[in-house]
Design a protein around this motif. Structure first.
Motif, PDB file in Angstrom:
ATOM      1  N   GLY A   1       0.788  -1.234   0.000  1.00  0.00           N
ATOM      2  CA  GLY A   1       0.000   0.000   0.000  1.00  0.00           C
ATOM      3  C   GLY A   1       0.819   1.283   0.000  1.00  0.00           C
ATOM      4  N   ARG A   2       2.086   1.213   0.409  1.00  0.00           N
ATOM      5  CA  ARG A   2       2.852   2.465   0.482  1.00  0.00           C
ATOM      6  C   ARG A   2       3.469   2.869  -0.856  1.00  0.00           C
ATOM      7  NH1 ARG A   2       7.209  -0.157   4.616  1.00  0.00           N
ATOM      8  NH2 ARG A   2       8.574  -1.201   3.113  1.00  0.00           N
ATOM      9  N   GLY A   3       3.377   1.996  -1.867  1.00  0.00           N
ATOM     10  CA  GLY A   3       3.830   2.388  -3.203  1.00  0.00           C
ATOM     11  C   GLY A   3       5.176   1.791  -3.588  1.00  0.00           C
ATOM     12  N   TYR A   4       5.834   2.434  -4.569  1.00  0.00           N
ATOM     13  CA  TYR A   4       7.095   1.882  -5.071  1.00  0.00           C
ATOM     14  C   TYR A   4       8.222   2.902  -4.955  1.00  0.00           C
ATOM     15  CZ  TYR A   4       7.148   4.582  -9.470  1.00  0.00           C
ATOM     16  OH  TYR A   4       7.224   5.585 -10.408  1.00  0.00           O
ATOM     17  N   LYS A   5       9.431   2.352  -4.917  1.00  0.00           N
ATOM     18  CA  LYS A   5      10.633   3.178  -4.901  1.00  0.00           C
ATOM     19  C   LYS A   5      11.217   3.199  -6.300  1.00  0.00           C
ATOM     20  CE  LYS A   5      13.329   3.256  -0.874  1.00  0.00           C
ATOM     21  NZ  LYS A   5      14.344   2.599  -0.047  1.00  0.00           N
TER      22      LYS A   5
ATOM     23  N   LYS B   1       6.357   6.282  -4.213  1.00  0.00           N
ATOM     24  CA  LYS B   1       5.406   6.899  -5.138  1.00  0.00           C
ATOM     25  C   LYS B   1       4.225   5.940  -5.343  1.00  0.00           C
ATOM     26  CE  LYS B   1       9.442   8.663  -7.642  1.00  0.00           C
ATOM     27  NZ  LYS B   1      10.175   8.601  -8.921  1.00  0.00           N
ATOM     28  N   PRO B   2       3.040   6.463  -5.662  1.00  0.00           N
ATOM     29  CA  PRO B   2       1.888   5.586  -5.944  1.00  0.00           C
ATOM     30  C   PRO B   2       2.183   4.683  -7.147  1.00  0.00           C
ATOM     31  CG  PRO B   2       1.182   7.859  -5.632  1.00  0.00           C
ATOM     32  CD  PRO B   2       2.679   7.897  -5.728  1.00  0.00           C
TER      33      PRO B   2
ATOM     34  N   PHE C   1       5.962  -4.911  -7.805  1.00  0.00           N
ATOM     35  CA  PHE C   1       5.169  -3.691  -7.641  1.00  0.00           C
ATOM     36  C   PHE C   1       5.906  -2.578  -6.888  1.00  0.00           C
ATOM     37  CE2 PHE C   1       1.772  -6.879  -8.222  1.00  0.00           C
ATOM     38  CZ  PHE C   1       1.079  -6.275  -9.269  1.00  0.00           C
ATOM     39  N   THR C   2       6.780  -2.937  -5.955  1.00  0.00           N
ATOM     40  CA  THR C   2       7.351  -1.910  -5.070  1.00  0.00           C
ATOM     41  C   THR C   2       8.818  -1.584  -5.328  1.00  0.00           C
ATOM     42  OG1 THR C   2       8.029  -3.490  -3.352  1.00  0.00           O
ATOM     43  CG2 THR C   2       5.764  -2.668  -3.255  1.00  0.00           C
ATOM     44  N   ASN C   3       9.512  -2.423  -6.100  1.00  0.00           N
ATOM     45  CA  ASN C   3      10.942  -2.181  -6.346  1.00  0.00           C
ATOM     46  C   ASN C   3      11.307  -2.666  -7.746  1.00  0.00           C
ATOM     47  OD1 ASN C   3      13.620  -1.560  -5.951  1.00  0.00           O
ATOM     48  ND2 ASN C   3      14.067  -3.405  -4.772  1.00  0.00           N
ATOM     49  N   PRO C   4      10.759  -2.024  -8.776  1.00  0.00           N
ATOM     50  CA  PRO C   4      10.870  -2.558 -10.142  1.00  0.00           C
ATOM     51  C   PRO C   4      12.203  -2.311 -10.841  1.00  0.00           C
ATOM     52  CG  PRO C   4       9.638  -0.518 -10.174  1.00  0.00           C
ATOM     53  CD  PRO C   4       9.916  -0.807  -8.733  1.00  0.00           C
ATOM     54  N   TYR C   5      13.140  -1.644 -10.165  1.00  0.00           N
ATOM     55  CA  TYR C   5      14.435  -1.372 -10.786  1.00  0.00           C
ATOM     56  C   TYR C   5      15.492  -2.303 -10.211  1.00  0.00           C
ATOM     57  CZ  TYR C   5      12.239   2.893 -12.499  1.00  0.00           C
ATOM     58  OH  TYR C   5      11.405   3.781 -13.121  1.00  0.00           O
ATOM     59  N   ILE C   6      16.280  -2.907 -11.085  1.00  0.00           N
ATOM     60  CA  ILE C   6      17.355  -3.797 -10.661  1.00  0.00           C
ATOM     61  C   ILE C   6      18.667  -3.134 -11.048  1.00  0.00           C
ATOM     62  CG2 ILE C   6      18.380  -6.081 -10.926  1.00  0.00           C
ATOM     63  CD1 ILE C   6      15.471  -6.903 -11.858  1.00  0.00           C
ATOM     64  N   ASP C   7      19.473  -2.840 -10.040  1.00  0.00           N
ATOM     65  CA  ASP C   7      20.719  -2.122 -10.263  1.00  0.00           C
ATOM     66  C   ASP C   7      21.914  -3.046 -10.148  1.00  0.00           C
ATOM     67  OD1 ASP C   7      19.550   0.561 -10.473  1.00  0.00           O
ATOM     68  OD2 ASP C   7      19.017   0.254  -8.363  1.00  0.00           O
ATOM     69  N   SER C   8      22.958  -2.715 -10.910  1.00  0.00           N
ATOM     70  CA  SER C   8      24.214  -3.445 -10.849  1.00  0.00           C
ATOM     71  C   SER C   8      25.250  -2.560 -10.168  1.00  0.00           C
ATOM     72  CB  SER C   8      24.680  -3.810 -12.264  1.00  0.00           C
ATOM     73  OG  SER C   8      25.960  -4.387 -12.210  1.00  0.00           O
ATOM     74  N   ILE C   9      26.012  -3.156  -9.266  1.00  0.00           N
ATOM     75  CA  ILE C   9      27.043  -2.410  -8.550  1.00  0.00           C
ATOM     76  C   ILE C   9      28.399  -2.791  -9.132  1.00  0.00           C
ATOM     77  CG2 ILE C   9      28.076  -1.959  -6.294  1.00  0.00           C
ATOM     78  CD1 ILE C   9      25.437  -2.938  -5.067  1.00  0.00           C
ATOM     79  N   GLU C  10      29.154  -1.791  -9.586  1.00  0.00           N
ATOM     80  CA  GLU C  10      30.488  -2.021 -10.127  1.00  0.00           C
ATOM     81  C   GLU C  10      31.523  -1.523  -9.124  1.00  0.00           C
ATOM     82  OE1 GLU C  10      30.395  -1.935 -14.922  1.00  0.00           O
ATOM     83  OE2 GLU C  10      30.389   0.001 -13.921  1.00  0.00           O
TER      84      GLU C  10
ATOM     85  N   LYS D   1       7.036  -0.920 -19.860  1.00  0.00           N
ATOM     86  CA  LYS D   1       6.270   0.220 -20.376  1.00  0.00           C
ATOM     87  C   LYS D   1       6.333   1.426 -19.440  1.00  0.00           C
ATOM     88  CE  LYS D   1       2.833  -2.560 -22.914  1.00  0.00           C
ATOM     89  NZ  LYS D   1       1.384  -2.813 -23.106  1.00  0.00           N
ATOM     90  N   GLY D   2       7.097   1.300 -18.364  1.00  0.00           N
ATOM     91  CA  GLY D   2       7.168   2.384 -17.393  1.00  0.00           C
ATOM     92  C   GLY D   2       6.095   2.281 -16.315  1.00  0.00           C
ATOM     93  N   TYR D   3       5.256   1.261 -16.404  1.00  0.00           N
ATOM     94  CA  TYR D   3       4.227   1.006 -15.399  1.00  0.00           C
ATOM     95  C   TYR D   3       3.894  -0.499 -15.429  1.00  0.00           C
ATOM     96  CZ  TYR D   3       1.216   1.154 -19.547  1.00  0.00           C
ATOM     97  OH  TYR D   3       0.664   0.930 -20.788  1.00  0.00           O
ATOM     98  N   PRO D   4       3.346  -1.046 -14.364  1.00  0.00           N
ATOM     99  CA  PRO D   4       3.022  -2.477 -14.361  1.00  0.00           C
ATOM    100  C   PRO D   4       1.784  -2.769 -15.200  1.00  0.00           C
ATOM    101  CG  PRO D   4       2.286  -1.479 -12.316  1.00  0.00           C
ATOM    102  CD  PRO D   4       3.019  -0.399 -13.071  1.00  0.00           C
TER     103      PRO D   4
END
Length: 791
Positions: free
Chosen positions: A525-529, A538-539, A667-676, A693-696
């Motif tokens: 319910g608190r949204g996504y980062k 964010k919603p 839904f809440t953490n749709p970005y996967i980052d790589s650490i170099e 598409k920038g949204y689920p």
């Protein structure tokens, strides 16, 4: 009807009425044959029923007799002959059954699988048990046998610790290095294993030996063992080919038990391949469901990484190694100072350390406790099970572990690697009353309470069917004493310890479901980062979540209650939450945990039907806006979501099975980052965005549930291979069993961003006469095991 037939078979079996058993087994077959309608619906149902109701008993159980084998084998042979006759139109069976009836081939295959299973495991049980009984090590007194086994594992753990740097990259430790299969196994060419696999195989083999020893000697356990009575000249696990054979027999036993359990609980199907070049029968055990086994294996890897990642971070951030080592050395010096000169084993009886110094040396054990607390739900930690609080049990473990570390450090200063007789100092024989007394003194626990907590870590001499060395590392060597080993305490899985408290004392944990649902809804319910450094939520676009309680009398006159209701675009998502404890064996996973998942599947199917039939009631109670007409079946996504990893990603009857971390990530953490990592610089770059598409949206979500990012790296870095049960002579049969192995380090691939490179199997180096002997004796190879090999 099926239930009645099963009960009749069981009654007939108990009364040794074999004809009645055979008749009712045929009725059971016909019942399943009648029920088969579609290919997809039949999933070895007959075989699973025969195993799970214990109609087909375990042929490697100590209670299984030659009579069990003889008559079960005969019944199955008669049934196979009968069903094949029914399917053969040239044979007239009209007196028994209608001519048009045909027995489905899948049912016949189930009967064949069971017959092969009986034949293979009964034969191997006889051979393996005879070997164990006749092995010269088995003739040693109980105390010396047990100490040999524990000392071997303790010293192997010491060698791994001494050579730890050989297994890891000094510049970057991922935590998964020891789980990568890049080591040659000793008993079969071209077969690899990992350091972790090797350690676990040793432990599993040891667990088999311990159960065997206690079963064989439970009536003869001494009241007390005096250290002067121990025949230390017999406690030499190295330079002893008989002891090596003993370990191979135990390894064979462990693999037999593992495969038998896999067959019994629906992971393997059996196949017999007629004879190899040496006329040895070969049995192959292949995955009954590749997806089901893979989900469980990846779940194990995810738990390993979760724990090790937290361990690395905790050690980096919280452990003052220098200060801890100083305190530890003070305690080690004190322990050494109270030893009797000339004693071959370290004695803890006179060791009563200062409370303050002891607690300040607990850092390593506290890291382990903190990780478990972080990864375990508060409900479990706060539970009181049969008079013992879980939090206090973790404290008791911390005490035992710290004491074992002091023993380990002290022995490291006293043993001489060139003198195997000094290795016994790596162990201690301790009074149980000493352990509970010191626990009470140092932590101010009531002595009776301390007794209870220590007892939870004791492997008992009687009624120990539910005990194992992974949760009960204090092995009774007499009725009042245990063997104390740092390696056994170090390998303890605290998750398993907690789980076993709930199982053994039948503690209900359904209340945790309420907490699970509340936390799940709060997170969703608190949204996504957004990206890595974002801190605000964010919603979630294209998505709405119901916040009302939805409960009513459904179309069938029964109450219906929904856990999680949401809308994604023009799709309705119904989610059923099930709190499950992590499972560490096939039986518990398949009987208890899977039962909860199957219940969730049935609940979701009924709720989806209710949405259609009771649309107006449903629509009125939810907090989100819904269309005037109900969603059709194609626009309802059903998800059974658990808090365990073992069922991700599976799909039953159009219901997706996943875990909460996987579900919530989309839904809440749709970005996967790589650490170099470059020298002292840390670069974070976005590697994958789950929302293309920038949204689920619904189709993407459904695809994600079957191939989620939470398992992607593990899925890409595992390979299927065959595990081979050691064949010692022609009395054995050959057994191959499918399994998965991690062949790349998934964390290194993620962190570096480089293309994965397959690890080469490290083959055994040639040993030259003047090299140190690999048995660990400290002598040159030419003066040690080479002589034995040449004889």
């Amino acid at each position: 009807m099926v239930k009645d037939i099963i009960n009749q078979i069981k009654d007939a079996y108990e009364n040794r009425d074999w004809k009645k058993c055979e008749f009712n087994l045929f009725l059971l077959i016909m019942s399943y044959n009648t029920d088969i309608r579609e290919v997809e619906k039949y999933n070895h149902n007959l075989k699973h029923t025969l195993f799970r109701t214990n109609i087909i008993r375990n042929p490697i159980s100590v209670k299984y007799t030659s009579e069990d084998y003889k008559y079960t084998r005969q019944i199955l042979a008669n049934i196979l002959k009968l069903v094949k006759s029914i399917n053969n139109h040239d044979i007239d069976t009209s007196e028994l059954i209608r001519k048009e009836v045909t027995i489905d081939d899948r049912i016949i295959q189930d009967i064949c699988d069971v017959a092969i299973y009986i034949e293979c495991f009964y034969h191997m049980n006889l051979v393996n048990s005879k070997r164990m009984d006749e092995c010269k090590i088995s003739s040693l007194p109980f105390v010396e046998q047990l100490m040999n086994v524990v000392l071997f594992y303790q010293d192997q753990a010491r060698l791994i610790m001494d050579n730890y740097n050989e297994y890891v990259d000094k510049d970057f430790i991922t935590g998964m290095e020891l789980s990568v299969s890049n080591k040659q196994v000793t008993h079969y060419e071209n077969l690899s294993c990992s350091v972790t696999d090797n350690i676990e195989s040793n432990l599993e083999s040891m667990n088999q030996i311990v159960h065997y020893l206690f079963f064989k000697n439970k009536k003869n356990i001494k009241e007390r063992v005096e250290k002067t009575d121990i025949k230390f000249e017999l406690i030499h696990p190295y330079e002893d080919r008989e002891f090596e054979m003993y370990l191979y027999i135990a390894l064979q036993r462990h693999l037999l038990c593992k495969i038998e359990e896999g067959v019994r609980y629906g992971y393997y199907s059996a196949k017999k391949i007629r004879k190899d070049e040496q006329e040895i029968p070969i049995y192959s055990f292949c995955f009954e469901s590749d997806e089901k086994y893979k989900a469980r294996y990846i779940g194990i890897l995810r738990r390993e990484y979760q724990y090790r990642n937290h361990a690395i971070l905790n050690c980096i951030n919280k452990v003052d190694i220098y200060a801890t080592n100083k305190k530890m050395q003070v305690l080690v010096n004190e322990l050494i100072s109270v030893q009797i000169e000339g004693s071959l084993i370290l004695d803890l009886d006179k060791f009563h350390p200062d409370k303050r110094i002891f607690k300040s040396a607990e850092t390593a054990s506290k890291v382990k406790q903190e990780i478990v607390k972080m990864l375990t739900k508060d409900y479990y930690l706060e539970s009181n099970i049969k008079g013992v609080k879980i939090k206090d049990l973790l404290c008791a473990y911390g005490y035992l572990y710290t004491l074992s570390e002091i023993l380990y450090w002290a022995s490291g200063q006293l043993i001489n690697e060139k003198k195997q007789e000094t290795y016994a100092k790596e162990l201690s024989i301790v009074d149980i009353s000493y352990l509970s007394g010191e626990l009470s003194r140092i932590y101010d626990f009531n002595i009776d309470y301390a007794d209870k907590m220590i007892d939870r870590f004791v492997f008992h001499e009687k009624k120990n069917n539910d005990d194992d060395i992974f949760a009960q590392p204090l092995l009774k060597i007499s009725k009042s004493q245990v063997i104390f080993s740092q390696a056994l305490l170090d390998q303890v899985n605290l998750d398993r310890v907690i789980e076993r408290q709930f199982i053994r004392y039948d503690k209900k944990y359904s209340e945790v479901g309420v907490i699970f649902q509340s936390e799940f809804l709060e997170i969703l319910g608190r949204g996504y980062k957004g990206k890595f450094f974002d801190i605000k939520y964010k919603p979630i676009p294209n998505f709405s979540l119901n916040t009302n309680k939805v409960e009513y009398v459904a179309f069938d006159g029964k109450d219906v209650e929904f856990d999680v209701i949401s809308v994604l675009g023009d799709y309705l998502i119904l989610t059923e939450l099930k709190a499950l404890m992590t499972s560490y064996d096939f039986k518990d996973l398949e009987v208890k945990r899977k039962g909860s998942v199957e219940k969730a599947v049935q609940q979701l199917k009924r709720r989806a039907k209710s949405v259609v039939c009771d649309w107006e009631k449903f629509k009125e109670l939810v907090s989100i806006q819904l269309p005037d007409k109900p969603f059709d079946e194609e626009h309802i996504i059903m998800v059974a979501c658990t808090d365990a990893f073992d069922f991700t990603p599976l799909r039953y009857d159009n219901v997706y099975i996943t875990d909460d971390s996987t579900y919530l990530k989309y839904f809440t953490n749709p970005y996967i980052d790589s650490i170099e990592l470059k020298a002292k610089d840390v670069n974070v770059r976005n590697q994958i965005q789950l929302w293309k598409k920038g949204y689920p949206y619904a189709q993407e979500f459904k695809e994600y549930l079957m191939n989620p990012d939470t398992i992607r790296l593990f899925n890409e870095n595992i390979e299927k291979h065959n595990v081979v049960v050691p064949v010692m002579d022609k009395s054995d049969v050959g057994i191959f069993c499918e399994d998965y192995r991690l062949v790349y380090d998934p964390v290194m691939a993620m962190v570096s961003g480089k293309k994965k490179e397959k690890y080469k199997i490290v083959k055994k180096k040639k040993i030259y006469p003047n090299d140190l002997c690999p048995c660990g004796s400290g002598r040159k190879y030419k003066n040690c095991c080479k002589n034995k090999k040449d004889k």
